[in-house]
Structure formats: C-alpha cells, structure tokens
Design an enzyme around this catalytic site. Structure first.
Site: not given
Ligand code: FAD
Length: 276
Positions: A7, A9, A100, A207, A257
């Site tokens: 998959s 994103e 968040d 990140f 993913h």
C-alpha cells in the site's frame, strides 16, 4: 511466501498543481497493483475536505482508497459526521489514529486515545469499515514504558482494529521483536511495516526527531557524510531500504506500506528491485 500486501500513503495536496502531480504519481504506483492507497488527515480535521477529495479521486479511478482519520481535538458529533460521509461515498477502509494536537492548542476534544476512536467507529458503523491502526516497533514517543505501549496497542486491536501499519524504522529487529511480543499477547492481526524511502537527510532527521523513529548511528553518519550530494544519498538510501524490505518480507512481514511523500520514484524502484 504469500503475496505481500502493498500500500502507498499520500498526503492531500494543497494546490491544483500538487493534485496534478499526485495523479501522475498514482498512475505510476497503480502499475504495482497495490492493495490500497491511503491519504493522511491533518490534525484537528484541518485537511478534512482535501483528504476526502483525494480519496474520491482515487476511488473514481477504480482503486481502493483509505482515508486516515484522527480524533484528537474532535467531538463525537464531528467524527460521526465524517464517518457517515465516508460511508455514503462507499468508502470501506479507514486508518484510525489519535493524531497530535497542534502546539499551543488547548482543546483535546472528546477522544483521548485511538482505541476510543476504534470503539466509536465500531459502535457507529458496525463492520462497515476495515480499520487499520498505528503501531510503533520503536515505541511511541509518549510511551510511559515499552510494556505499556504494547498494552495500549492491544487495546486498539481489542476494540476492533483489523490490521496495523507501523511507524517507519530502519532496525528490522525492532519490528520482529514487536511482532513477537504482540503474538505473545494474543494479537493476531497483520502488522504491516511502514517504509520510509531515504532521499533527503535533513528532512528525514526532522521527521524522525518528531515521531520517535530512530536513525541508527551508522546510517546517520553515512548519510551526513554525503552532505549535499543528493545522488549519493538517494543511491545509498535505495540500497539500505531495499535490504530492509527484503529482510522484512523474508522473515514473514505480511506486506509493505510506503510513506511516499507523494513521490513514486523510490517506492517504485524498491519494489522492482525486490522482484515482486
Ligand atoms: P494512540 O494509539 O492513542 O497512542 C498514543 C499514545 O498514548 C501512546 O504513547 C500510547 O501508549 C498511549 N495510549 C494509547 N492508548 C492509551 C490508553 N487507553 N490509556 C493510556 N495511554 C494510552 N497523524 C495525523 O495527524 N494524521 C495522519 O493521517 C496520521 N497518519 C499516521 C499513519 C501511521 C501509519 C502512523 C504510524 C502514524 C500516523 N499519524 C498521523 C501520527 C499519529 O497520529 C501520532 O503518532 C500520534 O502521536 C499517535 O497516534 P496513535 O493513533 O498511534 O495514538
């Protein structure tokens, strides 16, 4: 080995140009026959319309799309409305998250944790949705302890999640240990590793600091050593991440993913190199 679940994103683009670029990315990645594309959801619902719009475009092209849905800062009423909107559009797959709170935001809303969201989705819509939740092989940055984080992960599965996608990581053992611990606790849902290709060191470091994913020292130093040499970073990053994926799949990961950042190149190359 059964066929891995793949998959991709995306984040919902902010501009028509970004949307156009994402169409091209999607077309390339669609060739790999993914199980689904997922689309992130900004904290506090800030991308609600754009997430839906992006998901509907993907669906209109004939592919399965899963919107993410984060609950922090939201009311039950708000989440109920979004769920019914998704349902009315024939969407059957969601990624359910706490999210968040933006810094400085005081209002936590009516949900505290993702397990409450999963419970709410099941109470509101029964078995309509296939629900994915987040998992953290290196543990969530706010985890009180490793054990507490595992127990909290299990709460989401017990509340009705069908599968999990992990935060990205570069240490395969962290993933294998996490899966072993989950199995010992009786968690049987697929836990699909989240894969972050490496193409820009400073962005990756940013990140990683924010989400608690560790860049191992050997990897950090190698990447730092390339300084502004983007081609070398990309080439080395492809080798490292392809090896990671290969090892994960060889030792039983149910799929991959990819966090694509709306770019097809790295995920596509890794997939080709894996020979899948
Ligand atoms: P939770 O599972 O609620 O966990 C958060 C923390 O609370 C953990 O430390 C946990 O141990 C603790 N905890 C959980 N339940 C309980 C409980 N019942 N009692 C006490 N403590 C508890 N963010 C976005 O804003 N939009 C997105 O689209 C998005 N997509 C993501 C996709 C993936 C695959 C992943 C891995 C993350 C994504 N995130 C997204 C980031 C995510 O929202 C943050 O990591 C957030 O900090 C935690 O979300 P969660 O759903 O894992 O929270």
């Amino acid at each position: 080995m059964s066929k891995p679940i793949i998959s991709f994103e995306f984040f919902p683009p902010k501009t028509p140009e970004g949307m156009e670029k994402l169409r091209a990315t999607r077309q390339q990645l669609a060739q790999l026959n993914p199980e689904f594309f997922s689309v992130t959801f900004g904290a506090g619902g800030s991308t609600r319309d754009r997430t839906l719009e992006t998901v509907l475009e993907i669906q209109a092209d004939g592919y399965k799309a899963a919107p993410h849905l984060s609950c922090i800062g939201s009311t039950r009423e708000n989440i109920r409305a979004i769920l019914h909107e998704y349902k009315n559009h024939g969407i059957r797959h969601v990624v359910a998250l706490r999210g968040d709170l933006p810094s400085g935001s005081a209002c936590a809303g009516e949900f505290r944790y993702a397990n409450e969201l999963v419970e709410f989705i099941r109470a509101e819509t029964g078995d309509w949705f296939h629900i994915e939740v987040a998992a953290y092989p290196e543990f969530h940055p706010q985890a009180v302890s490793a054990q507490a984080d595992l127990v909290n992960f299990k709460r989401k599965v017990d509340a009705g999640a069908n599968a999990a996608i992990t935060q990205y990581f570069y240490n395969a053992d962290a993933y294998f240990n996490f899966c072993d611990e989950c199995a010992r606790m009786g968690v049987t849902v697929p836990i699909v590793p989240g894969i972050m290709p490496i193409s820009n060191f400073s962005q990756l470091a940013r990140f990683s600091d924010a989400c608690g994913a560790e860049i191992p020292r050997w990897l950090r130093l190698k990447l730092q050593g390339y300084a502004d040499d983007i081609d070398s970073i990309r080439s080395f990053g492809l080798d490292v991440v392809t090896d990671l994926c290969e090892r994960l799949l060889r030792h039983g990961a149910p799929g991959l993913h990819f966090y694509t950042l709306n770019q097809a190149g790295a995920a596509n190359t890794i997939w080709q190199r894996l020979g899948l």
